[in-house]
Design a protein around this motif. Sequence first.
Motif, PDB file in Angstrom:
ATOM      1  N   PHE A   1       0.849  -1.190   0.000  1.00 43.79           N
ATOM      2  CA  PHE A   1       0.000   0.000   0.000  1.00 43.79           C
ATOM      3  C   PHE A   1       0.889   1.246   0.000  1.00 43.79           C
ATOM      4  O   PHE A   1       1.784   1.382   0.837  1.00 43.79           O
ATOM      5  N   LEU A   2       0.599   2.162  -0.927  1.00 38.40           N
ATOM      6  CA  LEU A   2       1.398   3.366  -1.101  1.00 38.40           C
ATOM      7  C   LEU A   2       0.512   4.595  -1.083  1.00 38.40           C
ATOM      8  O   LEU A   2      -0.650   4.557  -1.523  1.00 38.40           O
ATOM      9  N   PHE A   3       1.066   5.709  -0.552  1.00 39.43           N
ATOM     10  CA  PHE A   3       0.390   6.992  -0.697  1.00 39.43           C
ATOM     11  C   PHE A   3       0.491   7.421  -2.152  1.00 39.43           C
ATOM     12  O   PHE A   3       1.591   7.479  -2.716  1.00 39.43           O
ATOM     13  N   GLY A   4      -0.619   7.744  -2.779  1.00 40.72           N
ATOM     14  CA  GLY A   4      -0.546   8.188  -4.159  1.00 40.72           C
ATOM     15  C   GLY A   4      -1.904   8.540  -4.712  1.00 40.72           C
ATOM     16  O   GLY A   4      -2.936   8.030  -4.261  1.00 40.72           O
ATOM     17  N   ASN A   5      -1.906   9.424  -5.691  1.00 41.02           N
ATOM     18  CA  ASN A   5      -3.131   9.841  -6.355  1.00 41.02           C
ATOM     19  C   ASN A   5      -3.252   9.086  -7.675  1.00 41.02           C
ATOM     20  O   ASN A   5      -2.402   9.233  -8.551  1.00 41.02           O
ATOM     21  N   PRO A   6      -4.284   8.278  -7.844  1.00 35.68           N
ATOM     22  CA  PRO A   6      -4.432   7.540  -9.094  1.00 35.68           C
ATOM     23  C   PRO A   6      -4.407   8.420 -10.337  1.00 35.68           C
ATOM     24  O   PRO A   6      -3.992   7.983 -11.410  1.00 35.68           O
ATOM     25  N   GLU A   7      -4.826   9.672 -10.196  1.00 40.22           N
ATOM     26  CA  GLU A   7      -4.853  10.563 -11.353  1.00 40.22           C
ATOM     27  C   GLU A   7      -3.452  10.917 -11.846  1.00 40.22           C
ATOM     28  O   GLU A   7      -3.286  11.358 -12.983  1.00 40.22           O
ATOM     29  N   ASN A   8      -2.447  10.712 -11.000  1.00 41.38           N
ATOM     30  CA  ASN A   8      -1.077  11.067 -11.373  1.00 41.38           C
ATOM     31  C   ASN A   8      -0.311   9.911 -12.004  1.00 41.38           C
ATOM     32  O   ASN A   8       0.865  10.066 -12.349  1.00 41.38           O
TER      33      ASN A   8
ATOM     34  N   ARG B   1       8.994   2.708  -6.029  1.00 38.68           N
ATOM     35  CA  ARG B   1      10.181   3.360  -5.468  1.00 38.68           C
ATOM     36  C   ARG B   1       9.976   4.857  -5.267  1.00 38.68           C
ATOM     37  O   ARG B   1      10.647   5.484  -4.450  1.00 38.68           O
ATOM     38  N   LEU B   2       9.053   5.433  -6.019  1.00 41.51           N
ATOM     39  CA  LEU B   2       8.844   6.880  -5.967  1.00 41.51           C
ATOM     40  C   LEU B   2       7.866   7.299  -4.877  1.00 41.51           C
ATOM     41  O   LEU B   2       7.954   8.414  -4.365  1.00 41.51           O
ATOM     42  N   LEU B   3       6.943   6.419  -4.539  1.00 38.58           N
ATOM     43  CA  LEU B   3       5.899   6.780  -3.583  1.00 38.58           C
ATOM     44  C   LEU B   3       6.186   6.191  -2.208  1.00 38.58           C
ATOM     45  O   LEU B   3       6.814   5.146  -2.080  1.00 38.58           O
ATOM     46  N   LYS B   4       5.697   6.883  -1.184  1.00 35.48           N
ATOM     47  CA  LYS B   4       5.941   6.464   0.192  1.00 35.48           C
ATOM     48  C   LYS B   4       4.978   5.350   0.605  1.00 35.48           C
ATOM     49  O   LYS B   4       3.798   5.364   0.237  1.00 35.48           O
TER      50      LYS B   4
END
Length: 221
Positions: free
Chosen positions: A78-85, A117-120
Amino acid sequence: MTSAPPVAVPAQDRLAALFDERARLVAESTTDTTPVTTLVLLRSLDVADFVQGARLFAASLSEAEARTWMRSWTRTRFLFGNPENLTDRSPARITAPAGTAAWLGPCPSEHLPGVSRLLKPLTGSLPLLPDTLDLPDRTERPRRELQLATREVTLVKYLVHLHHTVAEATLLGRLGTSEPLRITHRPCLDARSAHDSPGYARVHYDADDSPVLRLYASLAP
Protein backbone atom coordinates in the motif's frame (compact mmCIF):
# COMPACT_ATOMS: atom_id res chain seq x y z
CA MET A 1 -32.62 -40.93 25.56
CA THR A 2 -31.22 -37.44 25.24
CA SER A 3 -28.27 -36.67 23.04
CA ALA A 4 -25.11 -35.28 24.54
CA PRO A 5 -24.52 -31.55 24.08
CA PRO A 6 -22.01 -30.60 21.41
CA VAL A 7 -18.45 -30.34 22.59
CA ALA A 8 -17.17 -26.77 22.51
CA VAL A 9 -14.10 -26.30 20.35
CA PRO A 10 -11.46 -24.11 22.00
CA ALA A 11 -11.12 -20.76 20.27
CA GLN A 12 -7.45 -21.22 19.33
CA ASP A 13 -8.15 -24.65 17.86
CA ARG A 14 -10.91 -23.23 15.70
CA LEU A 15 -8.73 -20.35 14.54
CA ALA A 16 -5.88 -22.76 13.79
CA ALA A 17 -8.21 -24.80 11.58
CA LEU A 18 -9.23 -21.66 9.64
CA PHE A 19 -5.58 -20.61 9.40
CA ASP A 20 -4.61 -24.02 8.02
CA GLU A 21 -7.47 -23.95 5.52
CA ARG A 22 -6.07 -20.79 3.95
CA ALA A 23 -2.62 -22.35 3.72
CA ARG A 24 -4.13 -25.35 1.94
CA LEU A 25 -5.98 -23.15 -0.55
CA VAL A 26 -2.78 -21.24 -1.28
CA ALA A 27 -0.75 -24.43 -1.77
CA GLU A 28 -3.37 -25.91 -4.10
CA SER A 29 -3.85 -22.78 -6.21
CA THR A 30 -1.04 -23.44 -8.73
CA THR A 31 2.38 -24.98 -9.17
CA ASP A 32 3.73 -21.62 -10.37
CA THR A 33 5.74 -20.27 -7.44
CA THR A 34 6.84 -17.01 -9.10
CA PRO A 35 6.41 -14.34 -6.39
CA VAL A 36 4.05 -11.57 -7.44
CA THR A 37 2.89 -8.41 -5.69
CA THR A 38 -0.03 -6.07 -6.22
CA LEU A 39 0.40 -2.34 -5.62
CA VAL A 40 -2.44 -0.23 -4.24
CA LEU A 41 -2.20 3.54 -4.46
CA LEU A 42 -4.37 5.24 -1.87
CA ARG A 43 -5.30 8.92 -2.14
CA SER A 44 -7.68 8.88 0.82
CA LEU A 45 -9.46 6.30 2.96
CA ASP A 46 -12.97 5.58 1.75
CA VAL A 47 -13.79 2.09 3.00
CA ALA A 48 -16.75 1.59 0.67
CA ASP A 49 -14.78 2.71 -2.38
CA PHE A 50 -11.78 0.61 -1.33
CA VAL A 51 -13.85 -2.55 -0.90
CA GLN A 52 -15.56 -2.12 -4.25
CA GLY A 53 -12.24 -1.46 -5.98
CA ALA A 54 -10.70 -4.55 -4.39
CA ARG A 55 -13.58 -6.70 -5.57
CA LEU A 56 -13.37 -5.35 -9.11
CA PHE A 57 -9.61 -5.81 -9.21
CA ALA A 58 -9.74 -9.44 -8.07
CA ALA A 59 -12.53 -10.19 -10.53
CA SER A 60 -10.56 -8.62 -13.41
CA LEU A 61 -7.70 -11.14 -13.17
CA SER A 62 -7.35 -14.02 -15.54
CA GLU A 63 -7.46 -17.50 -14.05
CA ALA A 64 -3.67 -17.82 -14.31
CA GLU A 65 -3.10 -14.40 -12.71
CA ALA A 66 -5.53 -15.17 -9.92
CA ARG A 67 -3.89 -18.49 -9.13
CA THR A 68 -0.37 -17.03 -9.15
CA TRP A 69 -1.38 -14.12 -6.91
CA MET A 70 -3.14 -16.54 -4.58
CA ARG A 71 0.03 -18.66 -4.43
CA SER A 72 1.84 -15.48 -3.31
CA TRP A 73 -0.69 -15.12 -0.48
CA THR A 74 -2.27 -12.18 -2.38
CA ARG A 75 0.78 -10.12 -1.41
CA THR A 76 0.00 -6.39 -1.60
CA ARG A 77 1.89 -3.15 -0.94
CA PHE A 78 0.00 0.00 0.00
CA LEU A 79 1.40 3.37 -1.10
CA PHE A 80 0.39 6.99 -0.70
CA GLY A 81 -0.55 8.19 -4.16
CA ASN A 82 -3.13 9.84 -6.35
CA PRO A 83 -4.43 7.54 -9.09
CA GLU A 84 -4.85 10.56 -11.35
CA ASN A 85 -1.08 11.07 -11.37
CA LEU A 86 -0.26 7.64 -12.77
CA THR A 87 1.56 7.74 -16.10
CA ASP A 88 1.09 5.55 -19.14
CA ARG A 89 4.20 3.62 -18.05
CA SER A 90 2.46 2.57 -14.83
CA PRO A 91 -1.21 2.31 -15.78
CA ALA A 92 -3.80 1.37 -13.20
CA ARG A 93 -5.47 -1.92 -13.88
CA ILE A 94 -8.48 -0.92 -11.82
CA THR A 95 -9.40 2.40 -10.24
CA ALA A 96 -11.99 2.43 -7.46
CA PRO A 97 -15.33 3.92 -8.57
CA ALA A 98 -14.81 7.18 -6.64
CA GLY A 99 -11.13 7.41 -7.59
CA THR A 100 -9.71 7.12 -4.06
CA ALA A 101 -7.53 4.11 -4.86
CA ALA A 102 -5.97 2.28 -7.78
CA TRP A 103 -4.62 -1.25 -8.27
CA LEU A 104 -1.54 -2.19 -10.33
CA GLY A 105 -0.50 -5.75 -11.00
CA PRO A 106 -0.03 -8.43 -9.96
CA CYS A 107 3.60 -7.74 -10.89
CA PRO A 108 6.69 -9.94 -10.50
CA SER A 109 7.98 -9.02 -7.05
CA GLU A 110 11.51 -8.52 -8.40
CA HIS A 111 10.35 -6.14 -11.15
CA LEU A 112 7.80 -3.78 -9.63
CA PRO A 113 6.73 -0.59 -11.45
CA GLY A 114 8.71 2.56 -10.76
CA VAL A 115 5.95 4.01 -8.59
CA SER A 116 6.90 1.48 -5.91
CA ARG A 117 10.18 3.36 -5.47
CA LEU A 118 8.84 6.88 -5.97
CA LEU A 119 5.90 6.78 -3.58
CA LYS A 120 5.94 6.46 0.19
CA PRO A 121 4.58 3.36 1.92
CA LEU A 122 1.28 3.92 3.67
CA THR A 123 1.51 4.69 7.39
CA GLY A 124 -0.68 6.18 10.08
CA SER A 125 -3.23 5.44 12.74
CA LEU A 126 -6.62 4.02 12.02
CA PRO A 127 -9.16 6.86 11.99
CA LEU A 128 -12.52 6.67 13.70
CA LEU A 129 -14.70 4.34 11.66
CA PRO A 130 -18.50 3.97 11.66
CA ASP A 131 -19.91 1.04 13.60
CA THR A 132 -21.69 -0.09 10.44
CA LEU A 133 -21.28 0.78 6.80
CA ASP A 134 -23.65 -0.36 4.06
CA LEU A 135 -22.55 -0.99 0.48
CA PRO A 136 -24.46 0.28 -1.44
CA ASP A 137 -26.37 2.80 0.66
CA ARG A 138 -29.77 1.56 -0.48
CA THR A 139 -30.87 -1.82 -1.73
CA GLU A 140 -33.76 -4.22 -1.31
CA ARG A 141 -31.45 -7.20 -1.61
CA PRO A 142 -30.25 -8.95 1.56
CA ARG A 143 -26.84 -7.88 2.79
CA ARG A 144 -23.97 -10.14 3.81
CA GLU A 145 -22.19 -9.03 6.95
CA LEU A 146 -18.44 -8.53 7.00
CA GLN A 147 -17.14 -8.09 10.54
CA LEU A 148 -13.77 -6.43 11.11
CA ALA A 149 -11.69 -6.14 14.29
CA THR A 150 -10.20 -2.73 15.10
CA ARG A 151 -8.57 -2.94 18.54
CA GLU A 152 -4.82 -2.19 18.35
CA VAL A 153 -5.00 -2.23 14.56
CA THR A 154 -3.08 0.39 12.58
CA LEU A 155 -4.31 1.83 9.30
CA VAL A 156 -2.02 -0.43 7.32
CA LYS A 157 -3.00 -3.57 9.24
CA TYR A 158 -6.68 -2.72 8.84
CA LEU A 159 -6.25 -2.40 5.08
CA VAL A 160 -4.16 -5.57 4.92
CA HIS A 161 -6.78 -7.67 6.70
CA LEU A 162 -9.68 -6.08 4.80
CA HIS A 163 -7.93 -6.45 1.44
CA HIS A 164 -6.92 -10.07 1.97
CA THR A 165 -10.48 -10.91 2.98
CA VAL A 166 -12.25 -9.17 0.12
CA ALA A 167 -9.73 -10.12 -2.57
CA GLU A 168 -9.42 -13.77 -1.60
CA ALA A 169 -13.16 -14.24 -1.10
CA THR A 170 -13.67 -12.82 -4.59
CA LEU A 171 -10.91 -14.96 -6.12
CA LEU A 172 -12.43 -18.07 -4.54
CA GLY A 173 -15.89 -17.26 -5.86
CA ARG A 174 -17.26 -16.66 -2.38
CA LEU A 175 -18.03 -12.96 -2.88
CA GLY A 176 -19.52 -11.31 -5.93
CA THR A 177 -18.60 -7.85 -7.17
CA SER A 178 -22.13 -6.52 -6.75
CA GLU A 179 -23.27 -8.29 -3.60
CA PRO A 180 -24.63 -5.84 -1.00
CA LEU A 181 -22.48 -5.80 2.13
CA ARG A 182 -22.82 -4.51 5.67
CA ILE A 183 -19.40 -3.85 7.17
CA THR A 184 -19.43 -4.01 10.96
CA HIS A 185 -16.51 -2.69 12.99
CA ARG A 186 -15.93 -4.21 16.42
CA PRO A 187 -12.98 -3.92 18.81
CA CYS A 188 -12.57 -7.70 18.85
CA LEU A 189 -14.16 -10.68 17.15
CA ASP A 190 -14.82 -13.72 19.30
CA ALA A 191 -13.95 -16.85 17.36
CA ARG A 192 -16.59 -18.78 19.26
CA SER A 193 -19.39 -16.34 18.46
CA ALA A 194 -18.46 -15.42 14.89
CA HIS A 195 -20.19 -16.99 11.92
CA ASP A 196 -20.30 -20.77 12.44
CA SER A 197 -19.32 -21.47 8.82
CA PRO A 198 -17.93 -18.20 7.52
CA GLY A 199 -17.87 -17.43 3.83
CA TYR A 200 -14.34 -16.35 4.55
CA ALA A 201 -12.33 -15.75 7.72
CA ARG A 202 -9.13 -13.78 8.06
CA VAL A 203 -7.00 -15.27 10.82
CA HIS A 204 -3.49 -14.10 11.65
CA TYR A 205 -1.18 -13.74 14.61
CA ASP A 206 -2.14 -11.32 17.35
CA ALA A 207 1.36 -9.78 17.22
CA ASP A 208 4.53 -10.31 15.21
CA ASP A 209 6.25 -12.16 18.04
CA SER A 210 3.20 -14.00 19.35
CA PRO A 211 1.99 -17.54 18.51
CA VAL A 212 -1.55 -16.56 19.53
CA LEU A 213 -4.00 -16.40 16.64
CA ARG A 214 -6.65 -13.72 16.27
CA LEU A 215 -9.74 -13.40 14.09
CA TYR A 216 -9.50 -10.13 12.17
CA ALA A 217 -12.34 -10.49 9.68
CA SER A 218 -15.33 -12.76 9.17
CA LEU A 219 -17.59 -12.77 6.12
CA ALA A 220 -21.04 -14.26 6.61
CA PRO A 221 -21.88 -17.43 4.64
